[in-house]
Enzyme design. Structure first.
Site, PDB file in Angstrom:
ATOM      1  N   HIS A 146      85.400  15.788  53.810  1.00  0.00           N
ATOM      2  CA  HIS A 146      84.738  14.512  53.515  1.00  0.00           C
ATOM      3  C   HIS A 146      85.713  13.396  53.860  1.00  0.00           C
ATOM      4  O   HIS A 146      86.402  12.855  53.003  1.00  0.00           O
ATOM      5  CB  HIS A 146      84.318  14.419  52.042  1.00  0.00           C
ATOM      6  CG  HIS A 146      83.461  13.221  51.771  1.00  0.00           C
ATOM      7  ND1 HIS A 146      83.613  12.419  50.660  1.00  0.00           N
ATOM      8  CD2 HIS A 146      82.433  12.669  52.493  1.00  0.00           C
ATOM      9  CE1 HIS A 146      82.718  11.444  50.689  1.00  0.00           C
ATOM     10  NE2 HIS A 146      81.990  11.575  51.796  1.00  0.00           N
ATOM     11  N   HIS A 156      77.120  16.000  44.366  1.00  0.00           N
ATOM     12  CA  HIS A 156      77.174  15.505  45.741  1.00  0.00           C
ATOM     13  C   HIS A 156      78.601  15.631  46.278  1.00  0.00           C
ATOM     14  O   HIS A 156      79.564  15.330  45.580  1.00  0.00           O
ATOM     15  CB  HIS A 156      76.733  14.040  45.757  1.00  0.00           C
ATOM     16  CG  HIS A 156      76.812  13.402  47.107  1.00  0.00           C
ATOM     17  ND1 HIS A 156      75.990  13.756  48.148  1.00  0.00           N
ATOM     18  CD2 HIS A 156      77.618  12.418  47.583  1.00  0.00           C
ATOM     19  CE1 HIS A 156      76.269  13.028  49.202  1.00  0.00           C
ATOM     20  NE2 HIS A 156      77.262  12.203  48.893  1.00  0.00           N
TER      21      HIS A 156
END
Length: 305
Positions: free
Chosen positions: A132, A57
């Site tokens: 991110h 992930h």
């Protein structure tokens, strides 16, 4: 969001190792770096959608640049707070969800990669970066790292899932797709019937890369698979118990044909989770404190039974 364990540790499927220059195995144990090539012959003709394929992930987030601007995936309030240098240091603790590079993940057996990308403010060269919260490495550098591994391991297949795009117009998308073509060339697998894809057919065609592109832009290129071909239901919970129930339910309800399926075995922090563990960061607050390692092992054992 769960970080992978250190590469030094052994995964359950075998020993992490790299082939020696002659290409022969140095151990009787199966190397995770070549686990697809080492599968028994009766699985070679099985649709690869029927195989359980390890993934990660926010796969690229083993490194983020706390000196870069805050990413366009963040709210305006976060961007304002980030003007304080300490805030970015704290953001880094919650943005990094992996501790292995692309190469190390591949050698550990990971074959599915969750990718989120963005342009960077002020960049005039249309370069695309992983994102991110904070910006990561250039996408080009990551693609070249993956391609280098695939060249050395010609029977391994990877799934690259580009599922979030930020601050990208048509020019950025064209630049990204061109980078993908330059990096992988003939290794790219054109979109086709999912059930027709087996390890044997991919090996015969020397295709090693499936690109999933969650944007209408995929229609312009035959080697871009539509995002709907790889749904990834998300539990959005901090509860291990709720997560396991969600995984069992969504797996049992998956579409039987015509697409792949991603089981996201991840815990997602809420605002109050971050507030309580602000200094500790993601790993100490959510992963270790929740005892996910023991729960995850238990879940894997149940699925094997």
């Amino acid at each position: 969001m769960l970080a992978l364990r250190k590469a030094r540790r052994k995964l359950r499927m075998g020993t992490i190792c790299s082939p020696n220059p002659s290409g022969t195995k140095t151990s009787s144990e199966v190397c995770n770096a070549d686990w697809m090539a080492s599968l028994p012959p009766h699985l070679h003709n099985l649709p690869i959608s029927n195989l359980a394929i390890p993934g990660s992930h926010d796969s690229f987030s083993y490194w983020v640049d706390e000196k870069s601007p805050v990413g366009p995936d963040q709210t305006l309030a976060i961007k304002r707070l980030a003007r304080i240098s300490l805030v970015k240091k704290l953001m880094k603790k919650w943005s990094v969800t992996q501790n292995l590079t692309f190469r190390e993940q591949l050698e550990a057996g990971i074959r599915y990669f969750d990718l989120r990308v963005s342009s960077k403010p002020g960049d005039a060269d249309q370069e695309i970066y992983f994102i991110h919260g904070l910006f990561g490495i250039k996408v080009w550098d990551g693609l070249m790292e993956i391609d280098s591994f695939l060249t050395q391991h010609p029977q391994e297949i990877v799934f690259l899932d580009f599922n979030h795009f930020y601050a990208m117009d048509e020019t950025h998308h064209k630049c990204l797709v061109l980078r993908i073509q330059e990096a992988f060339g003939n290794k790219l697998c054109s979109a086709c019937n999912v059930e027709s894809l087996t390890l044997r057919t991919l090996w015969e065609k020397k295709c090693q890369v499936l690109i999933f592109y969650h944007c209408p832009f995929y229609k312009q290129y035959p080697f871009l698979w539509p995002g709907k071909k790889i749904p990834a239901p998300w539990a959005n919970t901090t509860s291990v118990h709720k997560l396991i129930l969600f995984l069992e339910t969504t797996l049992s309800e998956r579409v039987p044909r015509g697409s792949f399926h991603v089981s996201q075995a991840i815990l997602t922090p809420r605002v109050k989770t971050i507030a309580r563990g602000l200094v500790g960061g993601l790993k100490n607050t959510l992963v270790h404190s929740k005892g996910w390692n023991s729960h995850g092992t238990s879940l894997l054992s149940q699925k094997r039974g």
